[in-house]
Design a protein around this motif. Structure first.
Motif, mmCIF file in Angstrom:
data_model
loop_
_atom_site.group_PDB
_atom_site.id
_atom_site.type_symbol
_atom_site.label_atom_id
_atom_site.label_comp_id
_atom_site.label_asym_id
_atom_site.label_seq_id
_atom_site.Cartn_x
_atom_site.Cartn_y
_atom_site.Cartn_z
ATOM 1 N N UNK A 96 72.781 31.155 35.462
ATOM 2 C CA UNK A 96 72.407 31.119 36.836
ATOM 3 C C UNK A 96 71.877 29.630 37.074
ATOM 4 N N UNK A 117 74.856 27.726 37.781
ATOM 5 C CA UNK A 117 75.370 27.849 39.176
ATOM 6 C C UNK A 117 74.382 27.260 40.353
ATOM 7 N N UNK A 118 73.237 27.157 39.857
ATOM 8 C CA UNK A 118 72.369 26.661 41.190
ATOM 9 C C UNK A 118 72.691 25.125 40.972
ATOM 10 N N UNK A 135 82.013 29.120 38.969
ATOM 11 C CA UNK A 135 82.227 30.256 37.870
ATOM 12 C C UNK A 135 83.078 29.911 36.846
ATOM 13 N N UNK A 142 74.842 35.454 41.114
ATOM 14 C CA UNK A 142 74.784 34.516 42.155
ATOM 15 C C UNK A 142 73.533 33.564 41.753
ATOM 16 N N UNK A 143 72.120 33.452 42.364
ATOM 17 C CA UNK A 143 71.028 32.509 41.778
ATOM 18 C C UNK A 143 70.110 33.419 41.402
ATOM 19 N N UNK A 144 70.206 34.892 41.235
ATOM 20 C CA UNK A 144 69.425 35.839 40.838
ATOM 21 C C UNK A 144 69.088 35.769 39.243
ATOM 22 N N UNK A 145 67.894 35.591 38.860
ATOM 23 C CA UNK A 145 67.925 35.582 37.582
ATOM 24 C C UNK A 145 67.763 36.990 36.867
ATOM 25 N N UNK A 175 76.115 30.349 47.468
ATOM 26 C CA UNK A 175 76.521 31.190 46.462
ATOM 27 C C UNK A 175 76.814 32.427 46.956
ATOM 28 N N UNK A 184 76.702 22.449 47.230
ATOM 29 C CA UNK A 184 75.324 22.652 46.762
ATOM 30 C C UNK A 184 74.912 21.542 45.715
#
Lengths: 427, 237
Positions: free
Chosen positions: A329, A332-333, A338, A422-425, B63, B90
């Motif tokens: 994550x 990704x941030x 991916x 996504x950006x959820x941890x 995202x 981003x």
């Protein structure tokens, strides 16, 4: 950058990484080791005899003939007459012919009766001849020259007297030729062939054992005990007549290789006596094919070991995947696609495989260097330290490629996680 | 490229509809008519857990892809970009701070701060050849100068959040998004952290979108927005 990330990440999981690499390395080392032993065995096997173009004996079949003449295995077949040897010695195609007689043993080791020429003509491992560690080859009737292993195992010195047993039984006893003690006149250098386990005497000496008395005497009734107290040991040249009535086989060297097949056919169709001439290389190859089955099974086992090593790596990568979702994550941030995250895992798998292969090579050659003298001493098997052959290189390449492919599995999972998280941890 | 609110809008969201999954009938998570963040603005977005805060941040960061609507960041409509281009965008323009666990535990503090510079050409060119110096300066401002060589995993939570701030700020991204970055800190440290963050955002000229379910900090911000007020999806709250 990605490689640095992979390396740091692997480094942070040092123990798991080390274990994964080690298990891969062990399977790689085993793979190489088996292949080295295999080729080593094959090499020393097919090089047990060289420089001899034909082996001639009675008609017992190609395999049996090579087994008892070269490997000293199996029962000794009927003899052929000495005249036959003489006849082919005169043959225009024959360069040399050396007699070879079996039938006796000394404390479990084969006794071979032959002539001096044998030691000059016999070749193994392409062009190596038989050399003496000390002393001389047997020249007199009661001379014996022993192979390296015989001398070592029985702790024999030059000058020692030994008794030859009739027959091939292991234990000394029942039919010892007590009356003909032989004197060791020489010890041969190590050859890592069956020669090391052989006691050599002269043809005359062998004849003498079976004449049950000093060879110069007549073939009359067994002599009295007093007659053998100081057995004479005359030189073989002093003796008149042929050195033996019959021999087990003889080795032939031809003048020109082209004649080999023609001579073989001629001997095989000899009408005076049932003879069989074999080409050692052909016979050895046939023999090897028989052993090859075990060989294939061994290869299959090694393939499985490598597979297990790769599976271990796959499991290790997959099991870390969940705890690394956070890491993914973050990447990704920071804008990592991916795809990059998937590549990261493939690279990790690749690095692990390459490290496994390299460490495996290191382990293998280290062990080989250490084990080489021991194996040679214990089994008479020469394992040359050589660069990996083509098959081995292909196998190593396969391990790396398979490792990278195995990396695709966690990579695909990470890719899917990256998309869904996504950006959820998700921890 | 310019937003119709002049050149001052850093975030411009219009008629946004979002739901997870690809099925057309899935229930919406976000339904926002308008959401704006002006240049240099520090906005506090409040919302109880589950009202779609993190989802909104995911959409703004590119995202998550909205079902409908416009998401313009710095004048660029993200919905017109491919997934890969959104990732690059981003990396180039947004600094992101998570609630916790911001750092790669196996990299040093310095390497953690330098990650965005390694990942984005634009941010690399903005710091020029002075990436290390820039990282060190940021670390000094955030009181981390003595811990540059420590591993990310060795820091206290407060230190970790400050490193995350430094990482978000390096290379001068125009927008800093912070997803409850203070929730793991105690009250004194929250204020101190925010002051540092504001200072650095001002120095870099970055706008700040700050999301929290804790309203005690809202007085420090230029503007406060309650997400449930603009999100027409109410069922989740």
């Amino acid at each position: 950058m990605i490689i640095r990330l992979s390396l740091s990440s692997l480094n942070s999981r040092r123990l798991a990484t080390a274990l994964t690499v080690l298990s891969l390395a062990l399977s790689v080392a085993l793979l190489l080791g088996v292949e080295q032993v295999r080729t080593g065995v094959r090499e020393s096997f097919s090089n047990t005899i060289s420089g001899t173009d034909l082996i001639v004996g009675t008609r017992v079949g190609q395999l049996q003939l090579i087994l008892f003449t070269v490997f000293g295995i199996g029962s000794t077949p009927a003899n052929i007459s000495y005249d036959t040897l003489e006849k082919y010695r005169e043959h225009p195609a024959v360069e040399w012919a050396v007699p070879f007689s079996l039938g006796d043993s000394h404390r479990g080791f084969r006794v071979v009766g032959t002539t001096e020429e044998y030691f000059e003509k016999y070749r193994y491992r392409r062009d190596r001849g038989i050399r003496l560690a000390e002393g001389t080859v047997p020249k007199r009737i009661l001379d014996a020259t022993v192979g390296h292993q015989v001398a070592r195992e029985l702790d024999y010195q030059v000058g020692q007297k030994i008794i030859i047993t009739h027959g091939i039984s292991g234990a000394p006893g029942i039919s010892d030729h007590d009356d003909s003690p032989f004197t060791i006149v020489g010890i041969l250098d190590r050859t890592a062939t069956p020669i090391d386990r052989t006691v050599y005497i002269t043809l005359e000496g062998m004849e003498a054992i079976h004449e049950d008395g000093p060879p110069t005497l007549s073939t009359g009734p067994p002599p009295t005990a007093t007659a053998v107290q100081e057995p004479a040991n005359p030189s073989v040249e002093d003796r008149a007549g042929p050195p033996a009535e019959s021999i087990t086989a003889f080795f032939v060297g031809v003048k020109s290789r082209i004649d080999t097949l023609r001579l073989q056919r001629e001997i095989n169709t000899d009408e005076s006596e049932p003879l069989q001439a074999i080409i050692p290389g052909v016979a050895l190859a046939e023999l090897w094919r028989g052993i090859d089955m075990a060989d294939t099974a061994l290869k299959a086992v090694v393939a499985l070991v490598v597979l297990v090593g790769l599976l271990g790596m796959l499991i290790s990568l997959l099991s870390t995947l969940n705890e690394r979702r956070r890491e993914m994550a973050i990447l990704r941030a920071l804008g990592a696609r991916p795809k990059i995250i998937a590549i990261l895992l493939v690279i990790e798998a690749g690095l692990l495989s390459v490290a496994g292969v390299l460490l495996g090579l290191l382990l293998n050659y280290g062990l080989l260097a250490g084990a080489q003298p021991i194996v040679e001493r214990a089994f008479g098997l020469a394992l040359p330290i050589r660069a990996p052959n083509q098959f081995e290189l292909m196998a190593l390449l396969f391990v790396i490629v398979a490792g990278v492919l195995a990396g695709l599995v966690p990579a695909f999972r990470a890719y899917r996680n990256a998309l869904s998280d996504g950006l959820a941890m998700k921890v | 490229m310019t937003a119709d609110n002049g050149d001052t809008a850093v975030i411009e969201v219009r008629d946004l509809k979002f739901h997870y999954g690809r099925k057309a009938g899935a229930s919406l998570v976000l339904d926002i008519e308008e959401f704006l963040l002006k240049k240099g603005e520090r906005m506090f977005v409040y919302g109880p857990s589950g009202c779609g805060k993190t989802t909104l941040l995911g959409v703004v960061a590119g995202v998550l892809e909205p079902v409908d609507g416009i998401v313009r960041i710095l004048g660029q409509d993200l919905t017109e970009l491919s997934a890969a281009r959104r990732d690059t965008f981003r990396a180039d323009h947004i600094g992101y701070i998570f609630q916790m666990f911001n750092l790669l535990p196996y990299l040093s503090v310095l390497d953690n701060i330098l990650l965005p510079v390694a990942m984005s050409k634009a941010r690399r060119s903005r710091v020029g050849s002075q990436a290390k110096a820039a990282a060190t300066t940021l670390a000094e401002h955030l009181g981390l100068e003595s811990r540059l060589d420590a591993l990310g995993g060795e820091l206290s939570v407060g230190q970790q959040q400050r490193v995350a701030a430094a990482r978000a700020l390096i290379g001068g991204p125009e927008l800093i998004i912070a997803d409850e970055p203070t929730s793991a800190l105690d009250t004194d440290r929250r204020t101190a952290f925010l002051e540092l963050l504001f200072e650095e955002c001002n120095a870099a000229g970055a706008s700040l979108l700050f999301v929290s379910h804790d309203r005690t900090l809202e007085s420090m911000f230029d503007r406060v927005l309650e997400l449930p007020d603009i999100n027409r999806v109410k069922t989740l709250a």
